[in-house]
Design a protein around this motif. Sequence first.
Motif, PDB file in Angstrom:
ATOM      1  N   PHE A  29       0.822  -1.209   0.000  1.00 62.49           N
ATOM      2  CA  PHE A  29       0.000   0.000   0.000  1.00 62.49           C
ATOM      3  C   PHE A  29       0.859   1.263   0.000  1.00 62.49           C
ATOM      4  N   ASN A  30       2.005   1.215   0.708  1.00 63.72           N
ATOM      5  CA  ASN A  30       2.765   2.427   0.984  1.00 63.72           C
ATOM      6  C   ASN A  30       4.030   2.574   0.139  1.00 63.72           C
ATOM      7  N   GLN A  31       4.332   1.608  -0.694  1.00 65.77           N
ATOM      8  CA  GLN A  31       5.615   1.604  -1.398  1.00 65.77           C
ATOM      9  C   GLN A  31       5.830   2.856  -2.246  1.00 65.77           C
ATOM     10  N   ALA A  32       4.790   3.336  -2.932  1.00 68.24           N
ATOM     11  CA  ALA A  32       4.958   4.472  -3.832  1.00 68.24           C
ATOM     12  C   ALA A  32       5.336   5.741  -3.078  1.00 68.24           C
ATOM     13  N   SER A  33       4.790   5.910  -1.880  1.00 68.96           N
ATOM     14  CA  SER A  33       5.086   7.108  -1.102  1.00 68.96           C
ATOM     15  C   SER A  33       6.555   7.173  -0.721  1.00 68.96           C
ATOM     16  N   VAL A  34       7.132   6.026  -0.367  1.00 66.85           N
ATOM     17  CA  VAL A  34       8.541   5.985   0.025  1.00 66.85           C
ATOM     18  C   VAL A  34       9.454   6.071  -1.200  1.00 66.85           C
ATOM     19  N   LEU A  35       9.031   5.493  -2.318  1.00 64.45           N
ATOM     20  CA  LEU A  35       9.857   5.494  -3.523  1.00 64.45           C
ATOM     21  C   LEU A  35       9.682   6.757  -4.355  1.00 64.45           C
ATOM     22  N   ALA A  36       8.751   7.631  -3.953  1.00 61.84           N
ATOM     23  CA  ALA A  36       8.463   8.834  -4.750  1.00 61.84           C
ATOM     24  C   ALA A  36       9.696   9.702  -5.001  1.00 61.84           C
ATOM     25  N   PRO A  37      10.518  10.010  -3.994  1.00 63.75           N
ATOM     26  CA  PRO A  37      11.687  10.843  -4.283  1.00 63.75           C
ATOM     27  C   PRO A  37      12.641  10.223  -5.300  1.00 63.75           C
ATOM     28  N   GLN A 234      -3.293  10.248   9.429  1.00 60.98           N
ATOM     29  CA  GLN A 234      -2.381   9.119   9.225  1.00 60.98           C
ATOM     30  C   GLN A 234      -1.862   9.102   7.797  1.00 60.98           C
ATOM     31  N   ALA A 235      -2.741   9.362   6.829  1.00 62.07           N
ATOM     32  CA  ALA A 235      -2.319   9.367   5.423  1.00 62.07           C
ATOM     33  C   ALA A 235      -1.259  10.424   5.163  1.00 62.07           C
ATOM     34  N   ILE A 236      -1.396  11.580   5.805  1.00 67.85           N
ATOM     35  CA  ILE A 236      -0.397  12.638   5.632  1.00 67.85           C
ATOM     36  C   ILE A 236       0.923  12.227   6.276  1.00 67.85           C
ATOM     37  N   VAL A 237       0.838  11.647   7.475  1.00 67.49           N
ATOM     38  CA  VAL A 237       2.063  11.241   8.173  1.00 67.49           C
ATOM     39  C   VAL A 237       2.842  10.213   7.358  1.00 67.49           C
ATOM     40  N   VAL A 238       2.154   9.171   6.883  1.00 71.89           N
ATOM     41  CA  VAL A 238       2.871   8.078   6.233  1.00 71.89           C
ATOM     42  C   VAL A 238       3.236   8.394   4.780  1.00 71.89           C
ATOM     43  N   ASN A 239       2.487   9.284   4.137  1.00 71.51           N
ATOM     44  CA  ASN A 239       2.738   9.548   2.722  1.00 71.51           C
ATOM     45  C   ASN A 239       3.530  10.826   2.466  1.00 71.51           C
ATOM     46  N   PHE A 240       3.603  11.721   3.461  1.00 68.81           N
ATOM     47  CA  PHE A 240       4.303  12.981   3.240  1.00 68.81           C
ATOM     48  C   PHE A 240       5.493  13.201   4.168  1.00 68.81           C
ATOM     49  N   THR A 241       5.716  12.315   5.138  1.00 67.66           N
ATOM     50  CA  THR A 241       6.842  12.514   6.039  1.00 67.66           C
ATOM     51  C   THR A 241       8.172  12.516   5.278  1.00 67.66           C
ATOM     52  N   ALA A 245      10.284  15.857   4.792  1.00 67.42           N
ATOM     53  CA  ALA A 245      11.618  15.882   5.382  1.00 67.42           C
ATOM     54  C   ALA A 245      12.679  16.245   4.348  1.00 67.42           C
ATOM     55  N   VAL A 246      12.526  15.736   3.115  1.00 71.99           N
ATOM     56  CA  VAL A 246      13.505  16.032   2.063  1.00 71.99           C
ATOM     57  C   VAL A 246      13.320  17.440   1.527  1.00 71.99           C
ATOM     58  N   ASP A 247      12.080  17.797   1.154  1.00 71.22           N
ATOM     59  CA  ASP A 247      11.821  19.095   0.511  1.00 71.22           C
ATOM     60  C   ASP A 247      11.712  20.245   1.509  1.00 71.22           C
ATOM     61  N   GLY A 248      11.027  19.983   2.634  1.00 72.96           N
ATOM     62  CA  GLY A 248      10.768  21.067   3.571  1.00 72.96           C
ATOM     63  C   GLY A 248      11.825  21.251   4.639  1.00 72.96           C
ATOM     64  N   LEU A 249      12.349  20.120   5.153  1.00 70.36           N
ATOM     65  CA  LEU A 249      13.328  20.190   6.242  1.00 70.36           C
ATOM     66  C   LEU A 249      14.758  19.948   5.767  1.00 70.36           C
ATOM     67  N   GLN A 250      14.914  19.696   4.461  1.00 70.33           N
ATOM     68  CA  GLN A 250      16.234  19.565   3.826  1.00 70.33           C
ATOM     69  C   GLN A 250      17.066  18.443   4.425  1.00 70.33           C
ATOM     70  N   THR A 306      11.167  23.679  11.252  1.00 65.99           N
ATOM     71  CA  THR A 306      11.953  24.307  10.195  1.00 65.99           C
ATOM     72  C   THR A 306      13.275  23.547  10.029  1.00 65.99           C
ATOM     73  N   PRO A 307      14.011  23.798   8.934  1.00 72.42           N
ATOM     74  CA  PRO A 307      15.325  23.164   8.761  1.00 72.42           C
ATOM     75  C   PRO A 307      16.308  23.512   9.867  1.00 72.42           C
ATOM     76  N   ALA A 308      16.057  24.612  10.572  1.00 72.56           N
ATOM     77  CA  ALA A 308      16.967  25.020  11.648  1.00 72.56           C
ATOM     78  C   ALA A 308      16.776  24.187  12.915  1.00 72.56           C
ATOM     79  N   TRP A 309      15.682  23.445  13.007  1.00 77.41           N
ATOM     80  CA  TRP A 309      15.431  22.639  14.204  1.00 77.41           C
ATOM     81  C   TRP A 309      16.489  21.540  14.333  1.00 77.41           C
ATOM     82  N   PRO A 310      16.882  21.191  15.553  1.00 79.58           N
ATOM     83  CA  PRO A 310      17.748  20.017  15.739  1.00 79.58           C
ATOM     84  C   PRO A 310      17.027  18.752  15.262  1.00 79.58           C
TER      85      PRO A 310
END
Length: 403
Positions: A29-37, A234-241, A245-250, A306-310
Amino acid sequence: MPAAPTDLRRYLAALASLTLIQVISTMVFNQASVLAPAAAAEFGVAAADVAYYVSIVYLAAMISTVGGGTITRRLGPIRFIQTGLTIAALGSFVFATGGVAMAAISAFIVGLGSGPLTIASSHILARVSPPRLANVTFSLKQSGVPVGFAICGAVLPTLALDFGWRWAAASVGVLSIAAAIAMHPLRALYDDERTSGAARLPTLEEIFEPLRLAWRDPILRPMCFIGMLFSATQAIVVNFTVVYAVDGLQMSYVLAGALLSAATLAGAFGRVFWGALADLLRRPSAVLAGIGAIIAMAATVMAFSTPAWPTTAVYIVCTILGGTAVGWNGVFIAESASRAPPGRAAEFTGATQLFVFCGALLSPLLFRTVLAITGVYEAGYLLLAAGVATASFFLGRAALRRS
């Protein structure tokens, strides 16, 4: 008394096997979300456009859920699960062929195969679970969902980098086929009550009657709405984390995958914890309302990251969000099954699952739209927090009135 060991064997075998199936089906179910990048550049789309794939998956899951309870009783739950796993595996292989059009077809196939699995497994667990352990039993089985997410986040990015994203997707399909074959011996244990001599497809009356009965229930009615909002989060957490993390938090791709693993592993522990708490308190609807309050607060905090967060701070927030937004489902399904008439747990869980799938269908599209309009992820998290807080308030009020 001699029947007790047999009953215990059926219970433990069902819990172990259905939890494993939940892990594998979640990976499909979730493979595409993780492989998207990894796949987005080849597709010529943005990684955040995985929202459209996810919504197609949930649309197909909604379609296959309709009448799923009746089909479960006619085919037998194990045969229904085997069929679903095989169809979902086909979707993985189609996704591995590449291209936007094939990805859309893959999403629909994966959704068709995955949709009925919760219904069929709920039918089995409702029959074999001790009533005093219902919430924790369903929660243990549903812990397979965040475990599947965690495995996806930990393994698929590495496979994609080492062998290519296509081979990573194909490996998930092979795993699903293997699970379908391994389930066959369990038919003798759990497919013994299937009906015979009837049409395979349900009638309109069989489809809509559980929906009407669930809507009339004073607890299930607000639960349907909170299930919609919880599944949206839940859909946002599992499909957009990973994407956020890559686009927004770098973050790096592998570190973003590890972040998803941390959040979803917290969800696995959360499902067991919330299920045990609901059994202890005997107040599952009140527990769900409390989960909603924590989700709303965690999503609000996430909106200001933000990207500045630890990195540690981001992990803490995601862990809390995962432990709740991914941890609610077992209590929800157990309560849906417990309020069903005897022998009709599959139909009632199917009715409430329609609302759950609806939330997961719409939220990625809305989240992607808000992102396109505002250019930031924060607005989407704040909207989710507001919706969950509202639904939790009404469910909590309904639970207090019933106490």
